[in-house]
Design a protein around this motif. Structure first.
Motif, PDB file in Angstrom:
ATOM      1  N   SER A 110       0.834  -1.203   0.000  1.00 17.65           N
ATOM      2  CA  SER A 110       0.000   0.000   0.000  1.00 17.65           C
ATOM      3  C   SER A 110       0.867   1.251   0.000  1.00 17.65           C
ATOM      4  O   SER A 110       1.817   1.373   0.778  1.00 17.65           O
ATOM      5  N   THR A 165      -5.725   3.299   1.007  1.00 18.54           N
ATOM      6  CA  THR A 165      -5.725   1.995   0.337  1.00 18.54           C
ATOM      7  C   THR A 165      -5.611   0.911   1.405  1.00 18.54           C
ATOM      8  O   THR A 165      -4.532   0.443   1.731  1.00 18.54           O
ATOM      9  N   TYR A 201     -10.072  -3.786  -0.297  1.00 19.87           N
ATOM     10  CA  TYR A 201      -9.859  -2.736  -1.296  1.00 19.87           C
ATOM     11  C   TYR A 201      -9.758  -3.323  -2.705  1.00 19.87           C
ATOM     12  O   TYR A 201     -10.276  -2.756  -3.664  1.00 19.87           O
ATOM     13  N   LYS A 212     -13.051  -3.802  -4.674  1.00 21.00           N
ATOM     14  CA  LYS A 212     -13.890  -2.647  -4.993  1.00 21.00           C
ATOM     15  C   LYS A 212     -13.870  -2.351  -6.489  1.00 21.00           C
ATOM     16  O   LYS A 212     -12.880  -2.620  -7.178  1.00 21.00           O
ATOM     17  N   GLU A 224     -15.874   2.721  -6.480  1.00 22.14           N
ATOM     18  CA  GLU A 224     -15.741   2.516  -5.037  1.00 22.14           C
ATOM     19  C   GLU A 224     -14.329   2.814  -4.550  1.00 22.14           C
ATOM     20  O   GLU A 224     -14.135   3.258  -3.410  1.00 22.14           O
ATOM     21  N   LYS A 225     -13.340   2.592  -5.406  1.00 20.36           N
ATOM     22  CA  LYS A 225     -11.967   2.956  -5.038  1.00 20.36           C
ATOM     23  C   LYS A 225     -11.815   4.482  -4.980  1.00 20.36           C
ATOM     24  O   LYS A 225     -11.072   5.001  -4.139  1.00 20.36           O
ATOM     25  N   ASN A 234     -10.707   6.581  -1.645  1.00 20.41           N
ATOM     26  CA  ASN A 234      -9.524   7.444  -1.694  1.00 20.41           C
ATOM     27  C   ASN A 234      -9.865   8.932  -1.686  1.00 20.41           C
ATOM     28  O   ASN A 234      -9.033   9.748  -2.086  1.00 20.41           O
TER      29      ASN A 234
END
Length: 393
Positions: free
Chosen positions: A300, A305, A324, A327, A331-332, A336
C-alpha cells in the motif's frame, strides 16, 4: 459583445466580487490550514523516528490485551480506544485513548511491544489535531456535529461559484493562445498587475481548487456524500452505506464478557497471514462487542488503500470484510477521497502541488480586495478642486 452578453458578464462579475469579499478570509484560513497538513505524515514520521522503532528481540511480542494491562498497571491513563499493531517486529505499538468526560482526548503513546514500556507521546500530534479541527470545523464547539462543518461546506460551494464565474469572466478572445491563459504580465503595476496575478495564477490552480472543493464537500454535507456513493457504488453497496445510523440504546446493558483486542487480532492474523503491514483495531464506542479493524497491505502506498473488517471480539466471528482489491473503480474513488483531496493520489509531487495551490489562496484574497477597492475609487465621482467655482453656484 451583445447587450445580453454584457448584462450576463456584469451579473457574473457582481456574483464573483460579492462571494469573494464575503468568503476571502475564511477561504484563506481553510486553505492555509490545509497546506500545513499536506505533509503531516512525513513530518510526524521524521519527528517520531526514535519512538516508532524498537530493537527486535527473540522473545515473542505481547498480545494486545496484556500490553494494555501492563501499560495501565499503576497509572491512570484513561480508557484505551484503539491500538495500532504491526507485522514488523521492530515497530512500536501506538495506543490511542477515548475522550474523557470533558470531551478532551489524551495524547496517544508509543509502547514497546515486548514489555509495554512507554516510549513517549508522538510529537506534533496535538498541533496537527488542532490544525485539523480548524481546517474542518473552524474550532467551533461540536466538531463534526457543530456548525463548523456546514460553514466550511458553504465556503467550498462559494469557491466553486467563484471558480466558474472567474473562468467565464477572463475568457480571452484568443482562447487558443497558451500565453494569454498562463503568462502573467509582470511588467504592469498597480491595478493592472493585481488583475494579471489574480486571473492568470487563478487559471493555474483552478483544476486543483476544483478537486479540493468537490472532495471537501464529502466531509460537509451528508446529502452530497450520499449522492456520490449512489453515483459511484454498486447498488447493494450504496444501499448499505446510506443506511441511517441507529441511535444508541441508553438502557442496553454492557456485555457480560469484557471486550478486548486479543481474539480480533488473532482472527486478523489467521485471515490475512503476513499480507498486511499494520492494522488499527478500534473498540466499539458504546455497548457492543464488534471491533473495527483497518489493515494496510504491505504494497500500500496510500493511507486510504486499506482493507476493513468488523470482528466480534467475543466469538472471533468476522461480521464483515471489505477488501480494497474487490472494490470497483468508483468505489476505489470513494475510498480514496481524502488522498484525492490532498493530492496524495499523485504521489509526493501531487501533494506538493496541492500544498502550493492551497498556500496561494491568500494571494487571491488580497488581490481580489485590492481590485474591488480600486474599482470603487474609479467609480467615485471626481471632486472639484477647493476654491474652484462649480457651474450653477
Amino acid at each position: 459583445m451583445s447587450r445580453v452578453g454584457h448584462h450576463i458578464k456584469a451579473a457574473l462579475h457582481q456574483i464573483h466580487s460579492i462571494a469573494g469579499l464575503v468568503l476571502a478570509l475564511l477561504l484563506a484560513l481553510i486553505a492555509l490550514t490545509g497546506a500545513i497538513m499536506s505533509f503531516e505524515d512525513e513530518i510526524g514520521d521524521h519527528l517520531n523516528a526514535g519512538l516508532m522503532q524498537v530493537e527486535p528481540r527473540q522473545a515473542p511480542v505481547l498480545m494486545p490485551d496484556e500490553l494494555v494491562a501492563r501499560l495501565k498497571a499503576g497509572q491512570d491513563l484513561g480508557k484505551v480506544s484503539a491500538v495500532t499493531l504491526s507485522s514488523d517486529p521492530a515497530a512500536a505499538v501506538r495506543v490511542r485513548f477515548a475522550r474523557d468526560e470533558q470531551g478532551a482526548r489524551p495524547t496517544s503513546l508509543y509502547v514497546d511491544p515486548y514489555d509495554a514500556r512507554v516510549l513517549g507521546a508522538p510529537r506534533g500530534e496535538e498541533f496537527f489535531a488542532t490544525v485539523r479541527r480548524l481546517h474542518r470545523w473552524l474550532l467551533i464547539p461540536g466538531d463534526a456535529k457543530g456548525w463548523g462543518r456546514q460553514i466550511t461546506g458553504i465556503a467550498a460551494l462559494g469557491l466553486i461559484v467563484m471558480l466558474i464565474s472567474g473562468l467565464v469572466l477572463r475568457w480571452p478572445r484568443r482562447a487558443g493562445s497558451v500565453k494569454m491563459w498562463l503568462k502573467p504580465n509582470l511588467g504592469l503595476s498597480g491595478r493592472g498587475l493585481h488583475r494579471s496575478l489574480h486571473a492568470v495564477i487563478g487559471t493555474w490552480v483552478l483544476p486543483v481548487y476544483l478537486v479540493m472543493t468537490l472532495t471537501g464537500l464529502w466531509y460537509s454535507f451528508d446529502w452530497y456524500k450520499d449522492g456520490v456513493v449512489w453515483l459511484l457504488s454498486r447498488p447493494h453497496v450504496a444501499a448499505a452505506k446510506m443506511q441511517p445510523k441507529q441511535p444508541r440504546a441508553a438502557a442496553r446493558p454492557e456485555p457480560v464478557q469484557p471486550v478486548g483486542f486479543d481474539l480480533a487480532w488473532s482472527t486478523l492474523q489467521r485471515e490475512e497471514g503476513d499480507r498486511f503491514s499494520k492494522a488499527l483495531l478500534t473498540l466499539p464506542a458504546g455497548p457492543g462487542t464488534v471491533i473495527r479493524i483497518r489493515s494496510w497491505p504491505k504494497d500500500s502506498t496510500l493511507d486510504t488503500t486499506r482493507d476493513e473488517f468488523r470482528v466480534d471480539a467475543v466469538t472471533g466471528q468476522v461480521i464483515s470484510a471489505e477488501r480494497y482489491a474487490d472494490k470497483t473503480f468508483g468505489e476505489k474513488i470513494i475510498a480514496n477521497v481524502l488522498d484525492i483531496h490532498r493530492g496524495a493520489f499523485l504521489g509526493w509531487p501531487g501533494k506538493l502541488a496541492f500544498m502550493i495551490a492551497a498556500a496561494l489562496m491568500p494571494l487571491f484574497s488580497v488581490t481580489g480586495i485590492l481590485l474591488y477597492l480600486s474599482r470603487r475609487r474609479l467609480r467615485r465621482p471626481a471632486q472639484p478642486p477647493l476654491g474652484r467655482l462649480v457651474p450653477g453656484e
